[in-house]
Design a protein around this motif. Structure first.
Motif, mmCIF file in Angstrom:
data_model
loop_
_atom_site.group_PDB
_atom_site.id
_atom_site.type_symbol
_atom_site.label_atom_id
_atom_site.label_comp_id
_atom_site.label_asym_id
_atom_site.label_seq_id
_atom_site.Cartn_x
_atom_site.Cartn_y
_atom_site.Cartn_z
ATOM 1 N N LEU A 1 0.784 -1.228 0.000
ATOM 2 C CA LEU A 1 0.000 0.000 0.000
ATOM 3 C C LEU A 1 0.819 1.282 0.000
ATOM 4 O O LEU A 1 0.401 2.287 -0.589
ATOM 5 N N ALA A 2 1.956 1.297 0.683
ATOM 6 C CA ALA A 2 2.745 2.523 0.797
ATOM 7 C C ALA A 2 3.237 2.985 -0.572
ATOM 8 O O ALA A 2 3.339 2.195 -1.511
ATOM 9 N N ARG A 3 3.533 4.237 -0.649
ATOM 10 C CA ARG A 3 4.042 4.865 -1.882
ATOM 11 C C ARG A 3 3.078 4.621 -3.034
ATOM 12 O O ARG A 3 3.450 4.172 -4.125
ATOM 13 N N ASP A 4 1.776 4.886 -2.745
ATOM 14 C CA ASP A 4 0.725 4.791 -3.773
ATOM 15 C C ASP A 4 0.703 3.446 -4.481
ATOM 16 O O ASP A 4 0.621 3.368 -5.715
ATOM 17 N N GLY A 5 0.764 2.384 -3.693
ATOM 18 C CA GLY A 5 0.625 1.045 -4.245
ATOM 19 C C GLY A 5 1.902 0.395 -4.698
ATOM 20 O O GLY A 5 1.875 -0.750 -5.170
ATOM 21 N N GLN A 6 3.038 1.078 -4.555
ATOM 22 C CA GLN A 6 4.313 0.483 -4.971
ATOM 23 C C GLN A 6 4.992 -0.292 -3.843
ATOM 24 O O GLN A 6 5.827 -1.154 -4.087
ATOM 25 N N GLY A 7 4.639 0.033 -2.598
ATOM 26 C CA GLY A 7 5.333 -0.568 -1.471
ATOM 27 C C GLY A 7 6.702 0.052 -1.290
ATOM 28 O O GLY A 7 7.187 0.797 -2.146
ATOM 29 N N ASP B 1 -21.068 -0.340 -0.696
ATOM 30 C CA ASP B 1 -20.820 0.333 -1.972
ATOM 31 C C ASP B 1 -19.339 0.706 -2.066
ATOM 32 O O ASP B 1 -18.932 1.798 -1.675
ATOM 33 N N THR B 2 -18.539 -0.207 -2.581
ATOM 34 C CA THR B 2 -17.089 0.017 -2.641
ATOM 35 C C THR B 2 -16.707 1.097 -3.660
ATOM 36 O O THR B 2 -15.562 1.551 -3.668
ATOM 37 N N SER B 3 -17.660 1.515 -4.481
ATOM 38 C CA SER B 3 -17.352 2.615 -5.413
ATOM 39 C C SER B 3 -17.115 3.915 -4.656
ATOM 40 O O SER B 3 -16.550 4.868 -5.207
ATOM 41 N N LYS B 4 -17.540 3.964 -3.410
ATOM 42 C CA LYS B 4 -17.336 5.160 -2.583
ATOM 43 C C LYS B 4 -15.912 5.238 -2.022
ATOM 44 O O LYS B 4 -15.517 6.271 -1.469
ATOM 45 N N LEU B 5 -15.167 4.148 -2.123
ATOM 46 C CA LEU B 5 -13.784 4.155 -1.649
ATOM 47 C C LEU B 5 -12.928 5.084 -2.508
ATOM 48 O O LEU B 5 -13.205 5.272 -3.703
ATOM 49 N N PRO B 6 -11.883 5.652 -1.942
ATOM 50 C CA PRO B 6 -10.948 6.444 -2.756
ATOM 51 C C PRO B 6 -10.356 5.602 -3.877
ATOM 52 O O PRO B 6 -10.276 4.369 -3.789
ATOM 53 N N GLU B 7 -9.935 6.267 -4.897
ATOM 54 C CA GLU B 7 -9.390 5.605 -6.084
ATOM 55 C C GLU B 7 -8.231 4.686 -5.735
ATOM 56 O O GLU B 7 -7.430 4.978 -4.846
ATOM 57 N N ASN B 8 -8.171 3.532 -6.392
ATOM 58 C CA ASN B 8 -7.065 2.566 -6.355
ATOM 59 C C ASN B 8 -7.117 1.552 -5.218
ATOM 60 O O ASN B 8 -6.377 0.554 -5.272
ATOM 61 N N PHE B 9 -7.945 1.736 -4.198
ATOM 62 C CA PHE B 9 -7.955 0.749 -3.116
ATOM 63 C C PHE B 9 -8.406 -0.624 -3.606
ATOM 64 O O PHE B 9 -7.863 -1.655 -3.183
ATOM 65 N N LYS C 1 -13.048 -6.956 -2.371
ATOM 66 C CA LYS C 1 -13.772 -5.802 -1.817
ATOM 67 C C LYS C 1 -13.581 -5.679 -0.304
ATOM 68 O O LYS C 1 -13.418 -4.573 0.218
ATOM 69 N N ILE C 2 -13.620 -6.803 0.396
ATOM 70 C CA ILE C 2 -13.435 -6.761 1.848
ATOM 71 C C ILE C 2 -12.038 -6.256 2.193
ATOM 72 O O ILE C 2 -11.873 -5.399 3.077
ATOM 73 N N GLN C 3 -11.033 -6.757 1.492
ATOM 74 C CA GLN C 3 -9.661 -6.320 1.757
ATOM 75 C C GLN C 3 -9.497 -4.833 1.461
ATOM 76 O O GLN C 3 -8.815 -4.114 2.196
ATOM 77 N N ALA C 4 -10.134 -4.368 0.407
ATOM 78 C CA ALA C 4 -10.040 -2.948 0.057
ATOM 79 C C ALA C 4 -10.634 -2.075 1.164
ATOM 80 O O ALA C 4 -10.064 -1.037 1.521
ATOM 81 N N VAL C 5 -11.770 -2.497 1.718
ATOM 82 C CA VAL C 5 -12.393 -1.733 2.800
ATOM 83 C C VAL C 5 -11.521 -1.773 4.048
ATOM 84 O O VAL C 5 -11.332 -0.756 4.720
ATOM 85 N N VAL C 6 -10.973 -2.942 4.373
ATOM 86 C CA VAL C 6 -10.082 -3.074 5.529
ATOM 87 C C VAL C 6 -8.867 -2.172 5.371
ATOM 88 O O VAL C 6 -8.462 -1.470 6.316
ATOM 89 N N ASP C 7 -8.274 -2.161 4.183
ATOM 90 C CA ASP C 7 -7.103 -1.324 3.931
ATOM 91 C C ASP C 7 -7.424 0.149 4.161
ATOM 92 O O ASP C 7 -6.621 0.886 4.755
#
Length: 329
Positions: A144-150, A286-294, A302-308
Motif C-alpha cells: 500500500l505505501a508509496r501509492d501502491g508500490q510498497g 458500496d465500494t465505489s465510494k472508496l478512494p481511487e485505487n484501493f 472488496k473486503i480487503q479494500a475496505v479493511v485497507d
C-alpha cells in the motif's frame, strides 16, 4: 574531500566490528533487487523510507490509549514508536548489535494500527474474523505505501515488524529486542499517561513491581533495559532474568486490569468501535465510494479494500468522516 561512493562501503565495513550475532546490512536481501545507495546501508535506507512515508506520518494522529485526549502530552502511536526506537537502540548499543536495523523495525512496527488503537483492531477482528495490526503493517510496507508500490524493505526489517507481537520469534536479535522493548515502552509510558490522567496513583502499583522495577517510569525503563543487556550479553538470543521478567508480567496484568480495560475508558472505546463498524458497513455496501485505487491494490477483493482503507484512517479523520456520512448538518 571524501568520495561519496565509499561512504556506504565504509559503513558496511564498520558493521564488522559489531557482535558476531549482529545482523549485517550487506547480507540483507529485498524482494525486488535495486541499485545500492552510495551513502546509506540497506538498513539505513529502510529506516529513511519508513520515516518519510505517509503511513508513518499518520501515526501522529492515531490513539495509543486515550481517544482524543484533552492535553498535549499524552502519547500517540508516533511518539510511542519513537520511544520504542530509543529504548531498543540503547539495548542494541549495549550488546553491540545493529542500531540501524533496530531503528527501522521500531519506527515501522505499528503503522498497521487502526484508528482508536486496539479498539479499532478489535472491531475489525470482530467484523472479518481475523485482523492483526502487525500483519497489516506488512501489507502496508509491501503493497500500500508509496501509492501502491510498497517500500521494498529488506527481509530482516519485515521479519522484525511482523513478529514484534504474537507468538512468533524474530529471526534477528535486533527484532527480538524490539519485541520486548515495545512492551517496556508501552507499559512504562502508558503508566505515565495514566498517572497524568488521574487513573492511577504510584501507590496503586503491585508491591513486586515497585520492589523489582521501581515506581517512576524512567526508573522502570532503566531497570528493564539494564537487565536485558546483562541477561543477553554474549548469547545468541535475547532474554530477561526470571525476577525482572516476572515483575514485568505482573506490571502488564496490572495495566490491563486498571487501565486498558478500565471502566473509565469503556464508553470512549464503545464509541470508537461503533465508528469503525459504521464506516466498514458503509463502504462494504458500496465500494465505489472508496478512494481511487484501493480496489486495484486489493486485486478486486472488496473486503480487503475496505479493511485497507478503514485501518489506515487516523482518529480525527475517522470521526470527521463519520460525521460527514451519518450526522445531519
Amino acid at each position: 574531500m571524501i568520495e561519496v561512493q565509499n561512504i556506504r562501503e565504509r559503513s558496511e565495513k564498520e558493521e564488522e566490528r559489531l557482535s558476531p550475532y549482529a545482523a549485517k546490512s550487506r547480507d540483507a536481501g529485498r524482494e525486488r533487487r535495486e541499485e545500492e545507495c552510495p551513502i546509506r546501508t540497506k538498513f539505513q535506507r529502510d529506516r529513511d523510507r519508513i520515516l518519510h512515508s505517509k503511513p508513518f506520518r499518520r501515526l501522529k494522529h492515531k490513539t495509543q490509549v486515550y481517544i482524543a485526549p484533552t492535553g498535549d502530552h499524552y502519547r500517540t502511536r508516533m511518539t510511542h514508536s519513537l520511544e520504542v526506537s530509543q529504548i531498543c537502540r540503547t539495548i542494541a548499543r549495549g550488546l553491540r548489535l545493529n542500531e540501524d536495523l533496530i531503528e527501522a523495525i521500531a519506527l515501522g512496527h505499528d503503522v498497521g494500527h487502526t484508528p482508536f488503537g486496539h479498539v479499532g483492531e478489535e472491531a475489525l477482528r470482530r467484523i472479518i474474523s481475523h485482523f492483526e495490526h502487525n500483519e497489516q503493517s506488512i501489507r502496508i510496507m509491501k503493497v500500500l505505501a508509496r501509492d501502491g508500490q510498497g517500500l521494498n524493505l529488506t527481509e530482516p526489517v519485515l521479519d522484525g515488524i511482523l513478529h514484534h507481537t504474537g507468538n512468533g520469534t524474530p529471526k534477528t536479535l535486533e527484532g527480538q529486542i524490539v519485541k520486548t522493548g515495545d512492551r517496556i515502552a508501552y507499559l512504562c509510558h502508558d503508566y505515565d499517561d495514566a498517572l497524568r490522567a488521574g487513573l492511577l496513583l504510584q501507590s496503586d502499583l503491585p508491591e513486586i513491581v515497585k520492589r523489582t522495577l521501581g515506581e517512576k517510569p524512567s526508573e522502570m525503563i532503566t531497570t528493564m533495559v539494564v537487565d536485558m543487556i546483562e541477561a543477553s550479553s554474549g548469547r545468541n538470543y535475547i532474554e530477561q532474568t526470571v525476577e525482572v521478567g516476572g515483575a514485568m508480567h505482573e506490571f502488564r496484568q496490572f495495566m490491563f486490569d486498571r487501565v486498558y480495560n478500565s471502566p473509565t475508558l469503556r464508553e470512549e472505546r464503545r464509541k470508537g468501535q461503533y465508528i469503525v463498524q459504521a464506516l466498514f458497513d458503509y463502504y462494504r455496501q458500496d465500494t465505489s465510494k472508496l478512494p481511487e485505487n484501493f480496489l486495484v491494490w486489493a486485486n478486486g477483493d472488496k473486503i480487503q479494500a475496505v479493511v485497507d482503507y478503514i485501518s489506515g484512517l487516523t482518529d480525527n479523520y475517522a470521526i470527521d468522516l463519520f460525521q460527514k456520512l451519518f450526522v445531519p448538518r
